[in-house]
Design an enzyme around this catalytic site. Structure first.
Site, PDB file in Angstrom:
ATOM      1  CD  GLN A   1      -3.022   0.963   0.182  1.00 24.97           C
ATOM      2  OE1 GLN A   1      -3.253  -0.140  -0.313  1.00 24.97           O
ATOM      3  NE2 GLN A   1      -3.672   2.050  -0.178  1.00 24.97           N
TER       4      GLN A   1
ATOM      5  N   GLY B   1       1.821   2.478  -3.327  1.00 20.44           N
ATOM      6  CA  GLY B   1       0.793   2.997  -4.230  1.00 20.44           C
ATOM      7  C   GLY B   1       0.638   2.119  -5.456  1.00 20.44           C
ATOM      8  N   GLY B   2       0.416   2.740  -6.604  1.00 14.89           N
ATOM      9  CA  GLY B   2       0.212   1.993  -7.842  1.00 14.89           C
ATOM     10  C   GLY B   2       1.397   1.134  -8.215  1.00 14.89           C
TER      11      GLY B   2
ATOM     12  CD  GLU C   1       4.893 -27.098   5.644  1.00 17.01           C
ATOM     13  OE1 GLU C   1       4.610 -28.115   6.284  1.00 17.01           O
ATOM     14  OE2 GLU C   1       5.598 -27.109   4.623  1.00 17.01           O
TER      15      GLU C   1
END
Length: 521
Positions: free
Chosen positions: A476, A479-480, A503
């Site tokens: 996050q 960003g892009g 597991e």
């Protein structure tokens, strides 16, 4: 120690949290009937245990993490106080400590140190383990990191030079006794679970799919052989595994039976001096390249007591499909399953159709009949520790990428790292990583001491869920760009998702292992 970090605050907070979890564990009657509450209690027990282990590592991070755990616990408890058997005011006495640990100004001060060092607090490693860490970090930087994104993007096989290099460094024999060609003897760091954690974290920091899981399969199969194999089997198989001459995979899960191992249906039927295998296994990671498949099969209809372990010897195959046949019509074939992440090793569906295995390849020989379930579960404790270390490695890499990006990315005329919200995220990431790392080493000590099944399950469950959050927040912050494959954080994000599944799935560990052990009278 940073300004404002009072060790007594974190300690008092952890003691209060232990009291709440202990009372709830004693109150909840059945993990099966009260699953929603039992899951929360089990999950919080892992978080509180990690908070306790962090107390003596770093006062700032200990307070921050304990306060976050308290906030999480409060949210889970609210509206369910009677189901937990806990008064809603149970944490009122430490409210000031929670407020101190969640103060945004305090988080900013913690983040300042993390932004300067790219580290989640001090490691507290011995001199020997520091050397181990340095060696594998160098190897990962030279051999793994340059090809990690390409292997993920193109779903390539792991290059032979990575496997050969790790074999030369003794990676595949970390838990194999020296008398069988491994490194487990005396006080050498390579013989300790702590060394296994350090190595696994460094490899996973470079790439979970291309390296972080390479030593888990030999760890599982070697543990089963050491604990249950005959002397002849140990001398035949273990040196080949330790040297890396024979690579390994595990074939336990089936299409209809994942964590419910006791119900598996793949059969092994005795025919003279051979066993005949029939059935389908799935999610067999590395089953193409592997020479040894550890196969759990049913030799008797008597539930988990009717399961036995076999080592199936096969050639190593590159790529995503392979098939073998025997005289008389027996066959075994594998097909790789396409996955979102965790690429390089490839996870296979493996089908046995009348495949004959020598009776000498039943682990333990005749004495191993019916012991497969127990040997497999014992081996899983170390595997869960390794998976926690894999999660920590992925998180450490995500933290470093987040710090680097935040320091150089301008947003509205200021570096992203200058914003309070960014710093709060960075600080919380560091606290989570530090707590999971400290708990992993504590769990390793518990396993070494003779049990540790509870701690191994707790740290696996906690660290794997934490990795999803840390990689998500790191992505996050990008960003892009975080959504672009050319940025490594996108690989970490999808790789982290598998950790809570294999597991020991998150929910199964919480209800079937952690909650049951907590609620024992």
């Amino acid at each position: 120690m940073s300004e404002g970090a009072e060790p007594g605050r974190a300690r008092a907070l952890v003691e209060a949290l232990r009291g709440v979890v202990g009372a709830a564990a004693a109150h909840v009657a059945s993990a099966e009937r009260d699953q929603a509450v039992a899951y929360d209690v089990a999950s919080m027990s892992a978080a509180v245990a990690a908070a306790g282990e962090l107390l003596d590592h770093d006062a700032d991070l200990a307070l921050l993490y304990a306060a976050d755990v308290a906030a999480d616990l409060t949210g889970r408890l609210t509206g369910r106080e009677s189901l937990w058997g806990v008064d809603g005011t149970a944490l009122e006495g430490v409210a000031a400590h929670v407020a101190a640990g969640r103060d945004p100004a305090f988080l900013e001060r913690v983040a300042e140190r993390v932004l300067a060092t790219r580290e989640a607090g001090p490691r507290h490693l011995s001199a020997e383990l520091q050397l181990v860490r340095a060696a594998f970090r160098e190897f990962a930087a030279d051999r793994i990191a340059p090809v990690a994104d390409r292997i993920h993007r193109d779903d390539e096989d792991i290059p032979a030079d990575i496997i050969d290099g790790l074999a030369d460094m003794g990676c595949f024999g970390l838990s194999i006794p020296a008398e069988y060609g491994g490194g487990a003897e005396g006080d050498e760091p390579a013989a300790t679970p702590a060394a296994m954690l350090v190595v696994t974290e460094e490899l996973s920091r470079a790439s979970l799919g291309a390296a972080g899981s390479l030593i888990t399969r030999p760890e599982i199969i070697a543990t089963a052989i050491v604990r249950g194999g005959t002397e002849e089997q140990k001398r035949r198989w273990l040196p080949m595994i330790a040297s890396g001459e024979r690579l390994c995979a595990v074939a336990v899960t089936e299409p209809d039976f994942g964590s419910d191992v006791a119900r598996i249906a793949t059969s092994a039927t005795r025919d003279g001096d051979e066993w005949v295998l029939n059935g389908v296994k799935t999610w067999c990671t590395f089953a193409g390249r592997a020479h040894y498949l550890l196969v759990l099969a049913r030799t008797d209809p008597a539930g988990h007591r009717g399961l036995s372990l076999f080592v199936v010897d096969k050639p190593s195959f590159p790529g995503r499909e392979w098939r073998l046949t025997q005289e008389g019509g027996g066959s075994v074939e594998g097909r790789a399953i396409s996955t979102l992440g965790y690429r390089g090793m490839h996870s296979f569906e493996v089908r046995f159709d009348g495949w004959r295995v020598p009776a000498a390849d039943l682990i333990g020989g005749e004495g191993g009949l019916g012991r497969g379930f127990y040997l497999q579960m014992q081996a899983f404790a170390n595997a869960r520790l390794q998976t926690a270390a894999r999660a920590v490695g992925v998180m450490q890499s995500a933290l470093e990428l987040a710090v680097d990006y935040a320091r150089q990315r301008p947003v509205f005329g200021r570096p992203l790292a200058d914003y309070q919200l960014t710093r709060a995220k960075i600080a919380r990431m560091a606290a989570l990583i530090a707590a999971c790392r400290a708990f992993a080493f504590a769990a390793a000590r518990a396993v070494t001491a003779g049990d540790g099944q509870l701690e191994a399950a707790q740290v696996k469950q906690l660290a794997c869920r934490a990795a999803e959050w840390v990689t998500r927040e790191a992505q996050q912050l990008h960003g892009g760009y975080g959504y672009a494959e050319e940025y490594g954080i996108s690989r970490l994000f999808v790789d982290a998702r598998v950790l809570s599944i294999f597991e020991g799935a998150d929910e199964v560990l919480a209800l079937r292992v952690i909650a049951r052990r907590l609620m024992k009278p």
